[in-house]
Design a protein around this motif. Structure first.
Motif: not given
Length: 728
Positions: A1-28
């Motif tokens: 089951m997928a983990d849920y992240f509330e607004e403002g929590e830090l999440v790790s995102v893989l993008t199509t541009q960089l070969d490393r994870m970037l951290d972002y805040k979960a949106p509203a």
């Protein structure tokens, strides 16, 4: 089951541009693992996937929020694991892997209506060139819909041309949802009566699908044995289970005929995924696959990376075909990766071929794969008689290639109203053009390759980079006029010879470069199948899946062609190609014959082709590979360094060879550097190294350690090819 992240929590995102994870805040509204998201990267907005919880090892106030979560089905755990495993195996950066999994336009577009354009009902008798091109595009794509911009671009005209055709009723303008579900397929719609062998095979495959567990089956059957009907029964069972199925085909040219068979079997057309479909249809397919609203996908190798909701079956048709190996960008073998994808999805996989790859044969021999064999052709047809024509005993005039024996056999077929196939696996008119005055050979300006004359197109073409130029009247080197001479035959030159030898015969040429669209190729194949040609001249295009009921003779012009060179798979590929093309003969009630012109009738590959003892051939080939420690009984990796300066890339290659301690620790051998067989492509010089290791050696880890210290100049590239299929 997928983990849920509330607004403002830090999440790790893989993008199509960089070969490393970037951290972002979960949106509203929050987000979850696997969600496709739109994130900021500098001034840009880029696509990414939430991979998990963020690291949190920096000031969270400096972290930017995700712009929005896209309204598409999230990436499932098994697909994320698949991308990780493929990237690890092929040594591919994860951002490049993610691009493979998101190759559809407009994924972030909100659901809406849009104007689409398709074929109308009233075609005027007279059309301008621009309007004709629009109609041709609509016909080529068999009723598909296009956006206004897409249709105009594909037709090479302005949007006003399309709108003018709408006013005439030749093009229909409709409001349609951007993406709609595919119509349901009926597994009980059009099943055929199967032979006893086919029914037994189909029952075993259905049982595997019903288990909903991983299993791999090699479906081996002689040409014409009905493998397609057998594995479509497995597809039907997958549909009954409510799961999705994928059928991979090696060539786009085969798709149209196969789609027709699927529609006849299940009542509706499946989803298609390959470079021949429109971008609009590509986005629709990607989204509907993720939602579970596409039950069956028929596609090229990249269809493996679609976000299936519940993939239950993969079929790799003609699994031996070299087209399944991607040779640029991400270097992967779709056959091998399909086995991995099936294992991660608890799905069955069927590898179908009349002439399996040695890798699949070896896995079946070891018991890793189940094996089902269809030994006879369906219905009244029987396997063709195979014979060699010893060219050392034939009196063939200079500049001719058809022996008297083959000429006599073709004449007999024409008199009986039957068809003959003249097979030569060389496109164009002549592979080499030489000046008889100075000896100059016309080469590509950008590659270390000779240009091939294409007389039908009145141009020279480089088959490495695609560069073309007009056929010159004078020698580019010595300026002599009338001295340029074609050397060797291609299918166009064979057509010229056949027309001279059989002036009353109707001749058709099948070569991929002679057809501007899939529709044109399909029409030509249908014409041939209906008997509108006496002699067919073709390349390997004709060896794959086509059924010509009147074809009773196959003549192979140069059976020795594939045996030349140092490719370790030369014998295997020659055996497969000759058996496949010979299998085009006698597929209906009339018996067929295959004649192989050869200067080496005693060669073990030629003898194996003629005898039909395939098991003996595979066992002998396996013994040679095992003794040499090469695939599938050993591991290999090809390293190609390319750049504009030959000395610079040779220095880099020598540096690698001298500092190969990580490879030596695992017992691997390093060969090279040496100029690649094709030493220059698109203006870039190429140097090659080859690594050979034992089967169990941790090759990827050693290669990573070996190359990790390198700092490549901006204009130098290094590509690592695990399990190379070609050595150019």
């Amino acid at each position: 089951m997928a983990d849920y992240f509330e607004e403002g929590e830090l999440v790790s995102v893989l993008t199509t541009q960089l070969d490393r994870m970037l951290d972002y805040k979960a949106p509203a509204g929050g987000c979850w693992t696997g969600a496709f998201v739109d994130v900021p990267l500098g001034p840009r907005k880029i696509l990414g996937v939430v991979w998990g919880r963020g690291r949190g090892d920096f000031d969270i106030n400096k972290c930017r929020p995700i712009n929005r979560v896209l309204d598409v089905a999230p990436m499932r755990d098994e697909l994320r694991e698949f991308l990780i495993r493929v990237g690890s195996y092929t040594l591919t950066p994860m951002n490049a892997m993610l691009r493979l999994g998101t190759r559809a336009p407009g994924l972030g577009d909100a659901p809406s209506m849009r104007k689409v354009y398709r074929m109308g009902g009233a075609i005027p008798n007279k059309l301008t060139d621009a309007r004709s091109r629009v109609i041709d595009v609509l016909r080529d794509y068999g009723g598909a819909s296009f956006t206004l911009k897409e249709l105009a671009e594909m037709a090479g005209c302005g949007t006003s041309v399309v709108k003018g055709l709408v006013k005439l009723g030749a093009v229909s303008e409709e409001d349609a949802p951007r993406d709609t579900a595919y119509p349901p397929l009926d597994p009980d719609f059009g099943g055929k009566d199967l032979s006893e062998d086919q029914a037994t095979a189909a029952a075993e495959l259905r049982e595997g699908v019903r288990s909903q567990r991983y299993g791999c089956t090699l479906l081996k059957g002689v040409t014409g044995s009905g493998k397609t009907e057998v594995y479509l029964e497995a597809v039907a069972e997958c549909l009954r289970q409510g799961r999705q199925a994928l059928v991979l085909l090696p060539e786009i040219a085969l798709t149209s005929e196969f789609i027709t068979r699927v529609e006849a079997r299940f009542g509706m057309k499946p989803a298609e995924w390959h470079s021949g479909v429109t971008m609009t249809e590509r986005r629709r397919c990607w989204k509907m696959v993720g939602q579970g609203d596409a039950q069956l996908v028929v596609g090229a190798r990249s269809a493996l990376f679609l976000p299936y909701r519940d993939l239950g079956l993969i079929v790799v048709d003609e699994e031996h075909d070299t087209s399944y190996k991607q040779d640029d960008g991400v270097l992967y073998n779709a056959r091998d990766m399909a086995v991995l994808r099936a294992s991660l999805n608890d799905a069955q996989i069927i590898l179908a071929s009349a002439t399996p790859s040695l890798e699949s044969w070896a896995n079946a021999d070891l018991g890793k794969y189940k094996r089902i064999t269809l030994t006879s052709r369906f219905g009244e047809s029987v396997m063709p008689e195979m014979n060699a024509i010893d060219m050392r005993n034939e009196q063939v005039p200079s500049g001719r290639w058809i022996s008297n024996s083959l000429r006599t056999a073709i004449t007999e077929r024409i008199e009986k109203g039957e068809q003959s196939l003249v097979f030569l696996n060389r496109r164009g008119y002549a592979p080499l053009t030489i000046c008889r005055a100075c000896g100059h050979q016309i080469a590509c300006d950008h590659c270390d390759a000779r240009m091939v004359e294409h007389r039908f197109l009145k141009r020279l073409m480089c088959h490495q980079c695609g560069e073309t130029k007009p056929m010159p009247d004078t020698c580019p080197s010595c300026q002599a006029e009338g001295k340029l001479n074609p050397v060797g035959p291609g299918v166009e030159r064979m057509a010229e010879e056949v027309t001279e030898l059989f002036p009353e015969a109707r001749v058709a040429v099948l070569s991929s470069d002679l057809f501007g669209s899939a529709r044109a190729l399909k029409e030509k194949i249908e014409e041939i199948a209906s008997g509108e040609a006496d002699i067919i001249i073709g390349t390997q295009l004709v060896a794959k899946g086509h059924n010509f009921p009147l074809l009773t003779l196959v003549g192979v012009i140069d059976a020795d062609l594939g045996l030349q060179g140092s490719d370790l798979r030369a014998a295997e590929r020659t055996f497969q190609l000759m058996r496949q093309v010979a299998g085009r003969a006698g597929r209906a009630a009339k018996a067929g014959t295959a004649l192989l012109q050869t200067y080496q009738p005693e060669h073990h590959v030629i003898r194996a082709i003629l005898s039909g003892d395939e098991e003996q051939f595979w066992e002998a080939e396996a013994a040679e590979r095992r003794a040499a420690g090469v695939p599938p009984y050993g591991r290999m990796a090809g390293i190609v360094i390319s750049g504009p300066e030959l000395a610079e890339i040779f220095d880099l290659g020598n540096h690698l060879a001298r500092n190969a301690e990580p490879l030596r620790r695992i017992g691997a051998q390093v060969f090279g550097p040496a100029p690649a067989p094709i030493a220059r492509i698109r203006g870039r010089n190429r140097v090659r190294l080859l690594v050979k290791a034992e089967k169990a050696a941790p090759l990827q880890q050693a290669l990573t350690q070996w190359t990790s210290h390198l700092k490549l100049p901006n204009n130098v590239r290094l590509a690592i090819d695990i399990d190379p299929q070609s050595f150019y």
